[in-house]
Design a protein around this motif. Structure first.
Motif: not given
Length: 324
Positions: A146, A161-163, A270, A272-274, A293, A319-320
């Motif tokens: 996060y 990375a995606s939120v 936020r 994230y998946t990374c 997701r 994205r990050c």
């Protein structure tokens, strides 16, 4: 080279012991040892070396394990392409902060157990920096991290990375002191508590960075006296007069603690998946990412404790910073 033996080697590189591999693959330690010994003969190089009473991978063994990730992913992808109904199979290692594990990952684990039993999760609780370090070292397959919009994190070019979701945070204060807030706006709230002690996070500086940024805009420097990872402990410290600190708006807290809304500027966390770039095509990991997701989540809060709250606003495609 038998791909089944490559899986034994890959799991050993991930889990660190033959007993753990045997447990995950539902076999015996002697079978694990025998299969890796046969693999060493097939490749013509030693794959294991003594490490006290245990064994560890040789440099050649580590290189082959890295190749095994790509080889097994390609085999899985080919199998799915030829048979779209084929069931993904494998162990997905995940490290993340308490909120994401409780809210998003545990429901996915329940779903996997009932609908996709060949995909298993190995879960570790870590703060974002720790999880990203483990991801880059290939010790895990997925990191749940996060940051805040006011304190953006950089994951690096090798990480995709995606939120996953965002959630608003406020300022937790003793309920008896909430009357101090006599004007709207984040900076007015901060000024009202400028002379209080502040509570930060002991293992991640994102919270303190947000507080310091807003305090600077409000014209003062915050005095941090306590640091805690658990949201319950933060609330307990606030109730005990230990200071004020950031808490999520959508999560119930103690009756003697009030969470004051922060708006203009907003304080948004936020999650994230990374993953390492190119790894998300591996069918077991792709399945877990897809379930995450699509909103299999529950609860809220940065740290420990289950809770419920409103649906969190999704931010598709974000994205990050620095992660591409």
């Amino acid at each position: 080279m038998d791909t089944r033996r490559l899986r034994f080697l890959l799991e050993l590189s991930r889990l660190g012991s033959m007993r753990a591999v045997a447990d995950v693959l539902d076999t015996t330690t002697s079978t694990v040892s025998q299969q890796i010994a046969v693999l060493a003969k097939e490749t013509g190089v030693p794959l294991l070396e003594p490490d006290g009473r245990r064994v560890r991978l040789t440099p050649a063994g580590r290189r082959l394990a890295e190749h095994a990730v790509t080889i097994l992913a390609a085999v899985e992808a080919a199998r799915v392409d030829l048979d779209p109904g084929a069931e993904p199979a494998g162990v997905v290692r995940v490290a993340g902060f308490g909120l994401a594990i409780r809210r998003s990952l545990l429901p996915v684990a329940d779903l996997l157990a009932s609908r996709h039993p060949e995909v298993r999760l190995v879960i570790s609780e870590h703060e974002p920096g720790e999880a990203l370090t483990a991801l880059l070292a290939d010790d895990i397959d997925l990191a749940l991290t996060y940051d805040y919009e006011l304190a953006p994190a950089t994951a690096g070019p090798s990480v995709a990375a995606s939120v996953l979701w965002t959630t608003p945070w406020g300022l937790g204060v003793p309920a008896g002191d909430a009357h101090r807030v006599r004007a709207d706006g984040t900076l007015a709230v901060f000024r009202a508590f400028s002379h209080h002690d502040w509570i930060g996070n002991s293992r991640n500086n994102a919270d303190e960075e947000v507080v310091r940024t807003l305090a600077s805009m409000a014209g003062f420097a915050p005095r941090f006296t306590h640091r805690a990872d658990s949201l319950e402990l933060v609330a307990d410290l606030i109730a005990a007069g230990g200071g004020v600190g950031l808490l999520p708006m959508d999560r119930p807290t103690r009756p003697d603690v009030t969470v004051v809304a922060l708006a203009g500027p907003d304080v948004l966390m936020r999650a994230y998946t990374c993953v390492r770039r190119g790894r998300d095509a591996w069918p077991p990991l792709a399945l877990v990412l897809d379930l995450l997701r699509h909103g299999w989540s529950r609860g809220s809060g940065r740290g420990g404790g289950a809770a419920s709250g409103p649906v969190i606003r999704a931010v598709p495609g974000l994205r990050c910073p620095g992660s591409g």
